[in-house]
Enzyme design. Sequence first.
Site, PDB file in Angstrom:
ATOM      1  N   CYS A   1      -9.711  -3.869  -4.963  1.00 19.15           N
ATOM      2  CA  CYS A   1      -8.718  -4.888  -5.300  1.00 19.15           C
ATOM      3  C   CYS A   1      -9.375  -6.192  -5.736  1.00 19.15           C
ATOM      4  O   CYS A   1      -8.885  -6.881  -6.635  1.00 19.15           O
ATOM      5  CB  CYS A   1      -7.774  -5.089  -4.124  1.00 19.15           C
ATOM      6  SG  CYS A   1      -6.887  -3.548  -3.740  1.00 19.15           S
TER       7      CYS A   1
ATOM      8  N   HIS B   1      -3.437   0.737  -3.586  1.00 15.74           N
ATOM      9  CA  HIS B   1      -3.552  -0.316  -2.578  1.00 15.74           C
ATOM     10  C   HIS B   1      -2.480  -1.368  -2.878  1.00 15.74           C
ATOM     11  O   HIS B   1      -1.917  -1.401  -3.985  1.00 15.74           O
ATOM     12  CB  HIS B   1      -4.934  -0.948  -2.637  1.00 15.74           C
ATOM     13  CG  HIS B   1      -6.012  -0.078  -2.078  1.00 15.74           C
ATOM     14  ND1 HIS B   1      -7.188  -0.592  -1.578  1.00 15.74           N
ATOM     15  CD2 HIS B   1      -6.103   1.267  -1.926  1.00 15.74           C
ATOM     16  CE1 HIS B   1      -7.960   0.386  -1.153  1.00 15.74           C
ATOM     17  NE2 HIS B   1      -7.326   1.531  -1.357  1.00 15.74           N
TER      18      HIS B   1
ATOM     19  N   ASP C   1      -8.246   5.060   4.677  1.00 18.64           N
ATOM     20  CA  ASP C   1      -7.870   3.988   3.749  1.00 18.64           C
ATOM     21  C   ASP C   1      -9.057   3.134   3.391  1.00 18.64           C
ATOM     22  O   ASP C   1      -9.215   2.727   2.229  1.00 18.64           O
ATOM     23  CB  ASP C   1      -6.760   3.128   4.352  1.00 18.64           C
ATOM     24  CG  ASP C   1      -6.172   2.162   3.325  1.00 18.64           C
ATOM     25  OD1 ASP C   1      -5.608   2.642   2.329  1.00 18.64           O
ATOM     26  OD2 ASP C   1      -6.293   0.944   3.517  1.00 18.64           O
TER      27      ASP C   1
ATOM     28  N   GLU D   1      -2.538  -4.591  -3.498  1.00 14.57           N
ATOM     29  CA  GLU D   1      -2.781  -5.497  -4.612  1.00 14.57           C
ATOM     30  C   GLU D   1      -2.638  -4.781  -5.952  1.00 14.57           C
ATOM     31  O   GLU D   1      -2.126  -5.351  -6.914  1.00 14.57           O
ATOM     32  CB  GLU D   1      -4.172  -6.130  -4.481  1.00 14.57           C
ATOM     33  CG  GLU D   1      -4.350  -6.954  -3.218  1.00 14.57           C
ATOM     34  CD  GLU D   1      -4.781  -6.151  -1.986  1.00 14.57           C
ATOM     35  OE1 GLU D   1      -5.165  -6.781  -0.996  1.00 14.57           O
ATOM     36  OE2 GLU D   1      -4.757  -4.896  -2.016  1.00 14.57           O
TER      37      GLU D   1
ATOM     38  N   CYS E   1     -10.075  -5.491  -0.508  1.00 12.80           N
ATOM     39  CA  CYS E   1     -11.269  -4.652  -0.522  1.00 12.80           C
ATOM     40  C   CYS E   1     -11.967  -4.811  -1.879  1.00 12.80           C
ATOM     41  O   CYS E   1     -11.485  -5.518  -2.759  1.00 12.80           O
ATOM     42  CB  CYS E   1     -10.879  -3.194  -0.285  1.00 12.80           C
ATOM     43  SG  CYS E   1      -9.954  -2.486  -1.673  1.00 12.80           S
TER      44      CYS E   1
ATOM     45  N   ASN F   1       0.849  -1.181   0.000  1.00 10.31           N
ATOM     46  CA  ASN F   1       0.000   0.000   0.000  1.00 10.31           C
ATOM     47  C   ASN F   1       0.891   1.239   0.000  1.00 10.31           C
ATOM     48  O   ASN F   1       1.765   1.368   0.848  1.00 10.31           O
ATOM     49  CB  ASN F   1      -0.908  -0.042   1.241  1.00 10.31           C
ATOM     50  CG  ASN F   1      -1.923   1.061   1.253  1.00 10.31           C
ATOM     51  OD1 ASN F   1      -1.579   2.238   1.206  1.00 10.31           O
ATOM     52  ND2 ASN F   1      -3.191   0.691   1.354  1.00 10.31           N
TER      53      ASN F   1
END
Length: 144
Positions: free
Chosen positions: A80, A50, A140, A52, A77, A39
């Site tokens: 992602c 992020h 975030d 990923e 999330c 991140n």
Amino acid sequence: MDEFLKAAIDEAKTGLSEKGIPIGSVLVKDGKIVGRGHNKRVQDNDPMTHAEIDCLRNAGRVGSYKGTVLYSTLMPCYLCAGAVVQFGIKKVYAGESKTFTGAKEFMQSHGVEVIDLNSKECIDMMNDFIAKNPTLWNEDIGVD
């Protein structure tokens, strides 16, 4: 510990050392890491970076994602998870989902096998970060 989860944890620790959010990810193809990231929302002043997403960007064009596996220290999330579904990644290992439940059901509904490793190290790392940085964490995850 799984070598790929360890690599994702190392990425998360790198992010933390850069004063960022400690979430890390690696992409594995044919038993080898082809991408890694963490991140960087704070470091890059970019709400889209992020772990990923950073990992997939760093992997570059890998051709087909068939057979790839994504490891993340935290359950992905929706942002992602959308990338996982979009690229056809069919297996995701999440270090944990206790501190953030993420989008497990969304991925599963699109044919992704999601394995929650319930890693104590990942849980402790996030709990510690959240306790020390609640405002940044809420930013975030999109909570006011």
